[in-house]
Design a protein around this motif. Structure first.
Motif, PDB file in Angstrom:
ATOM      1  N   SER A 116       0.818  -1.217   0.000  1.00 50.31           N
ATOM      2  CA  SER A 116       0.000   0.000   0.000  1.00 50.31           C
ATOM      3  C   SER A 116       0.851   1.266   0.000  1.00 50.31           C
ATOM      4  O   SER A 116       0.317   2.367   0.119  1.00 50.31           O
ATOM      5  CB  SER A 116      -0.928   0.017   1.218  1.00 50.31           C
ATOM      6  N   VAL A 117       2.174   1.122  -0.121  1.00 52.40           N
ATOM      7  CA  VAL A 117       3.037   2.295  -0.106  1.00 52.40           C
ATOM      8  C   VAL A 117       2.595   3.277  -1.184  1.00 52.40           C
ATOM      9  O   VAL A 117       2.313   2.904  -2.328  1.00 52.40           O
ATOM     10  CB  VAL A 117       4.521   1.891  -0.312  1.00 52.40           C
ATOM     11  N   ASN A 118       2.517   4.537  -0.799  1.00 52.77           N
ATOM     12  CA  ASN A 118       2.045   5.577  -1.715  1.00 52.77           C
ATOM     13  C   ASN A 118       3.211   6.068  -2.574  1.00 52.77           C
ATOM     14  O   ASN A 118       4.013   6.892  -2.147  1.00 52.77           O
ATOM     15  CB  ASN A 118       1.435   6.737  -0.928  1.00 52.77           C
ATOM     16  N   SER A 119       3.314   5.526  -3.770  1.00 50.46           N
ATOM     17  CA  SER A 119       4.418   5.869  -4.670  1.00 50.46           C
ATOM     18  C   SER A 119       4.007   5.589  -6.106  1.00 50.46           C
ATOM     19  O   SER A 119       3.321   4.605  -6.380  1.00 50.46           O
ATOM     20  CB  SER A 119       5.660   5.043  -4.324  1.00 50.46           C
ATOM     21  N   PRO A 120       4.422   6.430  -7.051  1.00 52.54           N
ATOM     22  CA  PRO A 120       4.146   6.141  -8.462  1.00 52.54           C
ATOM     23  C   PRO A 120       4.847   4.880  -8.949  1.00 52.54           C
ATOM     24  O   PRO A 120       4.528   4.359 -10.013  1.00 52.54           O
ATOM     25  CB  PRO A 120       4.664   7.385  -9.187  1.00 52.54           C
ATOM     26  N   TYR A 121       5.812   4.385  -8.154  1.00 54.32           N
ATOM     27  CA  TYR A 121       6.526   3.162  -8.513  1.00 54.32           C
ATOM     28  C   TYR A 121       5.821   1.912  -7.983  1.00 54.32           C
ATOM     29  O   TYR A 121       6.273   0.803  -8.250  1.00 54.32           O
ATOM     30  CB  TYR A 121       7.957   3.213  -7.984  1.00 54.32           C
ATOM     31  N   ASN A 122       4.733   2.080  -7.253  1.00 60.07           N
ATOM     32  CA  ASN A 122       3.995   0.943  -6.717  1.00 60.07           C
ATOM     33  C   ASN A 122       3.130   0.344  -7.830  1.00 60.07           C
ATOM     34  O   ASN A 122       2.058   0.863  -8.143  1.00 60.07           O
ATOM     35  CB  ASN A 122       3.130   1.372  -5.538  1.00 60.07           C
ATOM     36  N   THR A 123       3.615  -0.735  -8.425  1.00 63.72           N
ATOM     37  CA  THR A 123       2.893  -1.338  -9.553  1.00 63.72           C
ATOM     38  C   THR A 123       1.763  -2.260  -9.105  1.00 63.72           C
ATOM     39  O   THR A 123       1.136  -2.911  -9.940  1.00 63.72           O
ATOM     40  CB  THR A 123       3.867  -2.109 -10.461  1.00 63.72           C
ATOM     41  N   TYR A 124       1.512  -2.307  -7.800  1.00 61.75           N
ATOM     42  CA  TYR A 124       0.323  -2.988  -7.304  1.00 61.75           C
ATOM     43  C   TYR A 124      -0.858  -2.024  -7.279  1.00 61.75           C
ATOM     44  O   TYR A 124      -2.011  -2.426  -7.487  1.00 61.75           O
ATOM     45  CB  TYR A 124       0.556  -3.554  -5.894  1.00 61.75           C
ATOM     46  N   LYS A 125      -0.589  -0.738  -7.058  1.00 61.63           N
ATOM     47  CA  LYS A 125      -1.649   0.274  -6.990  1.00 61.63           C
ATOM     48  C   LYS A 125      -1.852   0.976  -8.329  1.00 61.63           C
ATOM     49  O   LYS A 125      -2.947   1.446  -8.634  1.00 61.63           O
ATOM     50  CB  LYS A 125      -1.312   1.310  -5.921  1.00 61.63           C
ATOM     51  N   ASN A 126      -0.779   1.079  -9.114  1.00 63.89           N
ATOM     52  CA  ASN A 126      -0.835   1.831 -10.372  1.00 63.89           C
ATOM     53  C   ASN A 126      -0.723   0.889 -11.569  1.00 63.89           C
ATOM     54  O   ASN A 126       0.129   0.002 -11.597  1.00 63.89           O
ATOM     55  CB  ASN A 126       0.305   2.847 -10.426  1.00 63.89           C
ATOM     56  N   VAL A 127      -1.577   1.108 -12.540  1.00 66.14           N
ATOM     57  CA  VAL A 127      -1.551   0.302 -13.769  1.00 66.14           C
ATOM     58  C   VAL A 127      -0.491   0.856 -14.717  1.00 66.14           C
ATOM     59  O   VAL A 127      -0.278   2.066 -14.795  1.00 66.14           O
ATOM     60  CB  VAL A 127      -2.932   0.309 -14.451  1.00 66.14           C
ATOM     61  N   GLY A 128       0.162  -0.036 -15.429  1.00 65.25           N
ATOM     62  CA  GLY A 128       1.168   0.380 -16.402  1.00 65.25           C
ATOM     63  C   GLY A 128       2.572   0.400 -15.824  1.00 65.25           C
ATOM     64  O   GLY A 128       2.807   0.000 -14.681  1.00 65.25           O
ATOM     65  N   LEU A 129       3.489   0.886 -16.628  1.00 60.71           N
ATOM     66  CA  LEU A 129       4.889   0.951 -16.209  1.00 60.71           C
ATOM     67  C   LEU A 129       5.101   2.074 -15.208  1.00 60.71           C
ATOM     68  O   LEU A 129       4.385   3.082 -15.233  1.00 60.71           O
ATOM     69  CB  LEU A 129       5.788   1.178 -17.428  1.00 60.71           C
ATOM     70  N   PRO A 130       6.086   1.939 -14.323  1.00 62.06           N
ATOM     71  CA  PRO A 130       6.425   3.048 -13.417  1.00 62.06           C
ATOM     72  C   PRO A 130       7.011   4.213 -14.205  1.00 62.06           C
ATOM     73  O   PRO A 130       7.285   4.084 -15.408  1.00 62.06           O
ATOM     74  CB  PRO A 130       7.443   2.415 -12.462  1.00 62.06           C
ATOM     75  N   PRO A 131       7.216   5.354 -13.568  1.00 60.11           N
ATOM     76  CA  PRO A 131       7.674   6.559 -14.287  1.00 60.11           C
ATOM     77  C   PRO A 131       9.004   6.409 -15.004  1.00 60.11           C
ATOM     78  O   PRO A 131       9.271   7.125 -15.974  1.00 60.11           O
ATOM     79  CB  PRO A 131       7.783   7.611 -13.175  1.00 60.11           C
ATOM     80  N   GLY A 132       9.849   5.509 -14.530  1.00 55.28           N
ATOM     81  CA  GLY A 132      11.158   5.320 -15.143  1.00 55.28           C
ATOM     82  C   GLY A 132      11.798   4.059 -14.626  1.00 55.28           C
ATOM     83  O   GLY A 132      11.221   3.340 -13.784  1.00 55.28           O
ATOM     84  N   PRO A 133      12.995   3.746 -15.098  1.00 55.32           N
ATOM     85  CA  PRO A 133      13.694   2.526 -14.655  1.00 55.32           C
ATOM     86  C   PRO A 133      13.957   2.533 -13.156  1.00 55.32           C
ATOM     87  O   PRO A 133      14.197   3.579 -12.561  1.00 55.32           O
ATOM     88  CB  PRO A 133      15.003   2.573 -15.448  1.00 55.32           C
ATOM     89  N   ILE A 134      13.933   1.343 -12.542  1.00 53.73           N
ATOM     90  CA  ILE A 134      14.257   1.219 -11.122  1.00 53.73           C
ATOM     91  C   ILE A 134      15.736   0.858 -10.936  1.00 53.73           C
ATOM     92  O   ILE A 134      16.179   0.650  -9.816  1.00 53.73           O
ATOM     93  CB  ILE A 134      13.349   0.183 -10.430  1.00 53.73           C
ATOM     94  N   LYS A 135      16.475   0.824 -12.013  1.00 49.98           N
ATOM     95  CA  LYS A 135      17.919   0.635 -12.020  1.00 49.98           C
ATOM     96  C   LYS A 135      18.400   0.851 -13.446  1.00 49.98           C
ATOM     97  O   LYS A 135      17.596   1.016 -14.358  1.00 49.98           O
ATOM     98  CB  LYS A 135      18.319  -0.780 -11.546  1.00 49.98           C
ATOM     99  N   ILE A 136      19.691   0.861 -13.633  1.00 53.75           N
ATOM    100  CA  ILE A 136      20.230   0.876 -14.993  1.00 53.75           C
ATOM    101  C   ILE A 136      20.087  -0.534 -15.544  1.00 53.75           C
ATOM    102  O   ILE A 136      20.698  -1.476 -15.036  1.00 53.75           O
ATOM    103  CB  ILE A 136      21.691   1.338 -15.008  1.00 53.75           C
ATOM    104  N   ALA A 137      19.267  -0.682 -16.547  1.00 52.69           N
ATOM    105  CA  ALA A 137      18.946  -2.009 -17.075  1.00 52.69           C
ATOM    106  C   ALA A 137      20.124  -2.621 -17.811  1.00 52.69           C
ATOM    107  O   ALA A 137      20.896  -1.924 -18.482  1.00 52.69           O
ATOM    108  CB  ALA A 137      17.748  -1.920 -18.015  1.00 52.69           C
TER     109      ALA A 137
END
Length: 341
Positions: free
Chosen positions: A265-286
């Motif tokens: 339930s963490v309030n973050s745009p990176y929370n892909t359980y609460k938000n549909v689609g990809l997060p705003p950007g990479p979570i690391k250098i891929a």
């Protein structure tokens, strides 16, 4: 006797010339280094002539060092100090070394771009190989105006970096470093990769974002195209990705081995359980392997995955939620058995 005097003078003059030549060779033309291995001198913006002497002294032979200092003082080196990383080779004379320093003929370093999770971590690692300090690098990569000038924002800038090893000068400034990375990014995203991404309806940044999640899901490169196919199926179906690595990123707790319901339930745009689609950007250098796994994903019907209970680093895939729950129950039981909290 008088007839021999010119000859004596000639011999004396010749001996003096030989002695002078020998002294010149001894102090200025013989090898500067003590040992038989290549040595490096790092000269930064704060260095003076005396501090350069202090850096050369420990690796130099005494007489050659004297010659080096004499030449430097009499050729205006103090007004022509140039930053850089300079290689000194065995047998290289004081004259040759000084010429190299004055001309700025430095040797590049092998700079490896790591698969860092944060820009702060990337800055710390790069500063170990460059004259730039970590604060300068981190400040630039978290500055919206700087990132915008490169075509990114502070959330998408990790997508610019392609993890590889590059030859670059040690004293490269932040603007030139970023420009070089942008150039390498453009070369990496050649016609073939770009066409593959466009056929999937994704931009290079979106591909890198998905790839960064996949990297955190598994270190098994052979499985990455399967995971990419699953996440693409979720995107097409309008389902949330529900990727645990994005929760770790949102919480900034990369050591978590188990994700609990309360953390989802963490309030973050990176929370892909609460938000549909990809997060705003990479979570690391891929990694390149993960990027290519997305571009060459496996087409299948799986919508769910769960880590295997044998802790092999691979996953059980499922087409239905009921089947997924069974896989999840086995994995949860394995975690409990090992006492992993």
């Amino acid at each position: 006797m008088k007839a021999n005097k010119p000859r004596v003078y000639l011999y004396t003059a010749g001996a003096c010339l030989v002695l002078a030549a020998a002294l010149l060779l001894y102090y200025f033309a013989s090898g500067l280094l003590r040992g038989d291995s290549v040595q490096y001198i790092y000269i930064d913006g704060d260095d003076t002539q005396d501090s350069v002497f202090a850096k050369v002294s420990p690796m130099a032979r005494r007489h050659s060092f004297s010659g080096f200092c004499t030449l430097a003082r009499h050729t205006g080196y103090a007004e022509n100090i140039r930053t850089g990383r300079y290689a000194i080779y065995p047998g290289e004379s004081a004259v040759a070394v000084l010429r190299k320093l004055k001309n700025g003929a430095q040797s590049p370093v092998n700079l490896t771009i790591p698969e860092a999770r944060t820009m702060e971590r990337l800055a710390a690692l790069l500063s170990r190989k460059l004259m730039l300090d970590s604060a300068t690098i981190a400040s630039a990569l978290t500055d919206s105006a700087f990132c915008a000038g490169l075509g990114y924002d502070t959330t998408t800038i990790p997508a610019m970096f392609i993890p590889n090893t590059y030859n670059i000068y040690w004293d490269t400034g932040i603007d030139k470093l970023a420009g070089r990375m942008a150039k390498e990014h453009a070369a990496f995203w050649n016609g073939k990769r770009l066409k593959q991404a466009e056929a999937m309806g994704l931009t290079p940044i979106e591909v890198a974002t998905m790839a960064s999640i996949i990297d955190e899901e598994t270190a098994n490169n052979a499985e990455k195209p399967m995971i990419a196919g699953m996440y693409l199926n979720r995107l097409k179906a309008g389902m949330p990705l529900q990727a645990d690595p994005t929760i770790k990123f949102a919480l900034r707790n990369f050591g978590l081995r188990r994700i609990y319901h309360k953390q989802l339930s963490v309030n973050s745009p990176y929370n892909t359980y609460k938000n549909v689609g990809l997060p705003p950007g990479p979570i690391k250098i891929a990694s390149i392997a993960a990027i290519d796994a997305v571009l060459n994903h496996v087409d299948h019907d799986y919508l769910y995955m769960c880590a295997k209970e044998d802790f092999s680093g691979t996953h059980n895939f499922a087409k239905t939620y009921q089947e997924h729950l069974q896989n999840a129950a086995r994995y949860s039981a394995a975690l409990n058995k090992r006492g992993i909290k």
